[in-house]
Motif scaffolding. Sequence first.
Motif, short mmCIF file in Angstrom:
data_model
loop_
_atom_site.label_atom_id
_atom_site.label_comp_id
_atom_site.label_asym_id
_atom_site.label_seq_id
_atom_site.Cartn_x
_atom_site.Cartn_y
_atom_site.Cartn_z
N VAL A 231 0.83 -1.21 0.00
CA VAL A 231 0.00 0.00 0.00
C VAL A 231 0.87 1.25 0.00
O VAL A 231 0.62 2.20 -0.77
N ILE A 232 1.89 1.28 0.86
CA ILE A 232 2.78 2.45 0.92
C ILE A 232 3.50 2.64 -0.41
O ILE A 232 3.67 3.77 -0.90
N THR A 233 3.93 1.53 -1.04
CA THR A 233 4.60 1.61 -2.33
C THR A 233 3.69 2.17 -3.40
O THR A 233 4.09 3.03 -4.21
N LEU A 234 2.45 1.70 -3.43
CA LEU A 234 1.49 2.20 -4.42
C LEU A 234 1.20 3.68 -4.22
O LEU A 234 1.08 4.44 -5.20
N ILE A 240 4.44 10.00 -7.31
CA ILE A 240 5.46 10.29 -8.32
C ILE A 240 4.83 10.44 -9.69
O ILE A 240 5.18 11.36 -10.46
N PHE A 241 3.90 9.57 -10.02
CA PHE A 241 3.22 9.64 -11.32
C PHE A 241 2.49 10.97 -11.48
O PHE A 241 2.59 11.63 -12.54
N LEU A 326 13.81 2.94 -12.55
CA LEU A 326 12.86 2.26 -13.45
C LEU A 326 11.50 2.94 -13.43
O LEU A 326 10.90 3.18 -14.49
N ILE A 327 11.00 3.27 -12.24
CA ILE A 327 9.68 3.91 -12.12
C ILE A 327 9.68 5.28 -12.79
O ILE A 327 8.77 5.61 -13.57
#
Length: 353
Positions: A231-234, A240-241, A326-327
């Motif tokens: 959840v934190i990663t998403l 960022i997106f 990468l992201i």
Amino acid sequence: DDRLSVTGYDIFVENYGYDNTLEKISNENKYDKMIKLYVTNDFGNVYIKNFKPSCVDCEMNEYIHSEVVDTNKYVLTDADFKKYVKDNGLDYDSVKDKVIIVGKVKYTANHKVKIKNWSNYKYNDEIETKDFDDKNNHKYIVGGTASTTPTGIPFKYNRFYMIFNKDYIKEDYSLSTVYIKTKDRINEVKKLTENFGDNADILVTDLVEIEKEIKGEKLIIGIFLYGFIIVITLIGVSNIFNVITTNMELRQKEFAMLKSVGMTKKEFNRMINLEMLFYSFKSLVYGLTLGLIFSYLIHIPIQNRTGLSFNIPFSSIIISIVFVLLIVFIIMKYSISKINKQNIIETIRNDNI
């Protein structure tokens, strides 16, 4: 087969009264396998005269340097003693009537955690123990040093273990622990519980059920932990997106003007790639620096209590760097692909309007 216990046994019976109550089950031959652990009557309540510590220059608890040592005396049957001696590479005839010692300490030196024997006892050295009331003095001759504790005895650092052969020790002892392996585990646990139900000093434990409960708890903790991380990663990726795509949309006129004065697609992509690297490395410098600082501050109280040194997680840092690059690369490519599809003249005209 539902025998999941790491000890290889199904049932654990312990007597906190330190008497011979367990002898009636230890003599039964209906079990597939059994381990019997005896303890001396002064178990856990002795100090050693003229104790010989080996780590005098280590960062250790002060009590290790004194005569008061956390000592456990275990007594094994002759068969279990033979197996224990063989597992540790000792000669049975040389140690059968003597004491085998197991004593290790975990300490920090040069910011690294090390483990070593914490006594200088050698073969034929004498160890003298006393109760805290100065009674029941006992002298033993060291037969050897073992690197492990016998099966069924949990190894703990900063504890001095003394292992004896039941057939040769002259000191009084009692049966304290029995490990049992049997095909009829469920019924046997029920029978033992009923037999010792009135004795508050006897504890009957189903090791298989305990291990199943532990595995279940680990699974639940793992689900919540990894779920929280996901959840934190998403949330972080979505932020960022949004930041990058919004920034690219606000700069549409700037990109259109650059293209209108002759910037080629190759030059434009090169400029965007350099910006991507700049954003990525700037965020990594701030993030990794602050992360390491806060991690070290959190580790300080842990180090004071356990002696564990702080180690930089280089593998995790490398994974973070690759993941961030990468992201950011994927998001930037997505934003630029949308911009490249737009008409330069229409973009400038719409912005002016």
